[in-house]
Design an enzyme around this catalytic site. Structure first.
Site, PDB file in Angstrom:
ATOM      1  CG  ASP A  28      -2.027   1.027   1.139  1.00 48.38           C
ATOM      2  OD1 ASP A  28      -1.714   2.226   0.959  1.00 48.38           O
ATOM      3  OD2 ASP A  28      -3.202   0.648   1.247  1.00 48.38           O
ATOM      4  CB  ILE A  29       1.132   3.993  -2.469  1.00 46.65           C
ATOM      5  CG1 ILE A  29       2.326   4.747  -3.018  1.00 46.65           C
ATOM      6  CG2 ILE A  29      -0.105   4.846  -2.415  1.00 46.65           C
ATOM      7  CD1 ILE A  29       3.501   3.877  -3.375  1.00 46.65           C
ATOM      8  CD  GLU A  87      -8.099   5.801  -1.221  1.00 41.78           C
ATOM      9  OE1 GLU A  87      -8.060   5.716   0.020  1.00 41.78           O
ATOM     10  OE2 GLU A  87      -7.090   5.939  -1.925  1.00 41.78           O
ATOM     11  CG  HIS A  92      -8.337  -3.224  -1.931  1.00 44.40           C
ATOM     12  ND1 HIS A  92      -9.334  -2.642  -2.679  1.00 44.40           N
ATOM     13  CD2 HIS A  92      -8.147  -2.405  -0.869  1.00 44.40           C
ATOM     14  CE1 HIS A  92      -9.715  -1.521  -2.114  1.00 44.40           C
ATOM     15  NE2 HIS A  92      -9.016  -1.343  -0.994  1.00 44.40           N
ATOM     16  CG  HIS A  94      -6.464  -2.714   3.583  1.00 45.04           C
ATOM     17  ND1 HIS A  94      -5.708  -1.606   3.251  1.00 45.04           N
ATOM     18  CD2 HIS A  94      -7.695  -2.480   3.067  1.00 45.04           C
ATOM     19  CE1 HIS A  94      -6.446  -0.738   2.571  1.00 45.04           C
ATOM     20  NE2 HIS A  94      -7.666  -1.241   2.453  1.00 45.04           N
TER      21      HIS A  94
HETATM   22  P1  AMP Z   1      -9.894   1.400   0.492  1.00 45.69           P
HETATM   23  O1  AMP Z   1     -10.509   1.342  -0.900  1.00 45.69           O
HETATM   24  O2  AMP Z   1     -10.615   2.341   1.395  1.00 45.69           O
HETATM   25  O3  AMP Z   1      -9.725   0.027   1.081  1.00 45.69           O
HETATM   26  O4  AMP Z   1      -8.425   2.007   0.332  1.00 45.69           O
HETATM   27  C1  AMP Z   1      -7.654   1.862  -0.821  1.00 45.69           C
HETATM   28  C2  AMP Z   1      -6.201   1.715  -0.432  1.00 45.69           C
HETATM   29  O5  AMP Z   1      -5.446   1.660  -1.650  1.00 45.69           O
HETATM   30  C3  AMP Z   1      -5.605   2.867   0.395  1.00 45.69           C
HETATM   31  O6  AMP Z   1      -5.014   2.336   1.576  1.00 45.69           O
HETATM   32  C4  AMP Z   1      -4.577   3.510  -0.533  1.00 45.69           C
HETATM   33  O7  AMP Z   1      -3.435   3.992   0.134  1.00 45.69           O
HETATM   34  C5  AMP Z   1      -4.244   2.369  -1.481  1.00 45.69           C
HETATM   35  N1  AMP Z   1      -3.793   2.811  -2.792  1.00 45.69           N
HETATM   36  C6  AMP Z   1      -4.402   3.682  -3.624  1.00 45.69           C
HETATM   37  N2  AMP Z   1      -3.694   3.847  -4.758  1.00 45.69           N
HETATM   38  C7  AMP Z   1      -2.600   3.045  -4.641  1.00 45.69           C
HETATM   39  C8  AMP Z   1      -1.489   2.772  -5.481  1.00 45.69           C
HETATM   40  N3  AMP Z   1      -1.341   3.344  -6.683  1.00 45.69           N
HETATM   41  N4  AMP Z   1      -0.538   1.895  -5.030  1.00 45.69           N
HETATM   42  C9  AMP Z   1      -0.676   1.304  -3.825  1.00 45.69           C
HETATM   43  N5  AMP Z   1      -1.717   1.517  -2.996  1.00 45.69           N
HETATM   44  C10 AMP Z   1      -2.664   2.379  -3.379  1.00 45.69           C
END
Ligand code: AMP
Length: 129
Positions: A28-29, A87, A92, A94
Site C-alpha cells: 500500500d502506497i 476508495e 482488495h 489489507h
Molecule cells: P480502500 O478502498 O478504502 O480500502 O483504500 C484503498 C487503499 O489503496 C488505500 O489504503 C490507498 O493507500 C491504497 N492505494 C491507492 N492507490 C494506490 C497505489 N497506486 N498503489 C498502492 N496503494 C494504493
C-alpha cells in the site's frame, strides 16, 4: 479499468510482493505501518462479497500465504486483515503489521522512502512460498 488493474498490467508501478495466475499482492502506497500490503484478484470486481465463492476462498488462501511472508519479514505483534474498498472499487484485502490499535485505524500513516518500500517488498517476496 481500476487503478489496481493498471497496476496488475504494469501500466502503473507498484512494489510487488507476490503474484500467481489469479491474484496480485503489493505494498500500500500510503501505509498504516511498514509492510502494509494489499492483495487483489486480477479479475476486476468491486465488492468482496460479490466474488463467487471459489474466487473468495482463493483470495483468502493467497492472503494467508502473503500474511505468513509478511510475518517473517516485518517484526510486529500480529498481522491484521481488513477489507474496506470505499476508495478503490476493486476488491482488495489489507494485510497490516500491527504494533498497536492505532495501526488498524487508517488514521495514522507511515512515510517511507522509495528505498524503504523496495527493501520491505523484497523482504516479503523472499519469504513468500
Ligand atoms: P480502500 O478502498 O478504502 O480500502 O483504500 C484503498 C487503499 O489503496 C488505500 O489504503 C490507498 O493507500 C491504497 N492505494 C491507492 N492507490 C494506490 C497505489 N497506486 N498503489 C498502492 N496503494 C494504493
Amino acid at each position: 479499468m481500476s487503478i489496481f488493474t493498471k497496476i496488475i498490467q504494469g501500466k502503473i508501478p507498484s512494489y510487488k510482493v507476490a503474484e500467481n495466475d489469479d491474484f496480485y499482492a503489493f505494498l500500500d502506497i500510503n501505509p498504516n505501518a511498514k509492510g502494509h500490503t494489499l492483495v487483489v484478484p486480477k479479475k476486476e470486481e468491486n465488492k468482496i462479497f460479490d466474488l463467487d465463492e471459489k474466487s473468495y476462498l482463493g483470495l483468502m488462501q493467497f492472503s494467508y500465504k502473503v500474511a505468513k511472508a509478511i510475518e517473517k519479514a516485518v517484526p510486529c505483534e500480529r498481522i491484521g486483515m481488513t477489507v474496506i474498498g470505499l476508495e478503490v472499487p476493486h476488491v482488495h484485502v489489507h494485510l497490516i503489521p500491527l504494533h498497536s490499535m492505532a495501526d488498524a485505524t487508517f488514521g495514522k500513516k507511515e512515510k517511507l522512502s522509495d528505498d524503504e518500500f523496495q527493501e520491505i517488498a523484497n523482504e516479503i517476496a523472499k519469504n513468500f512460498s
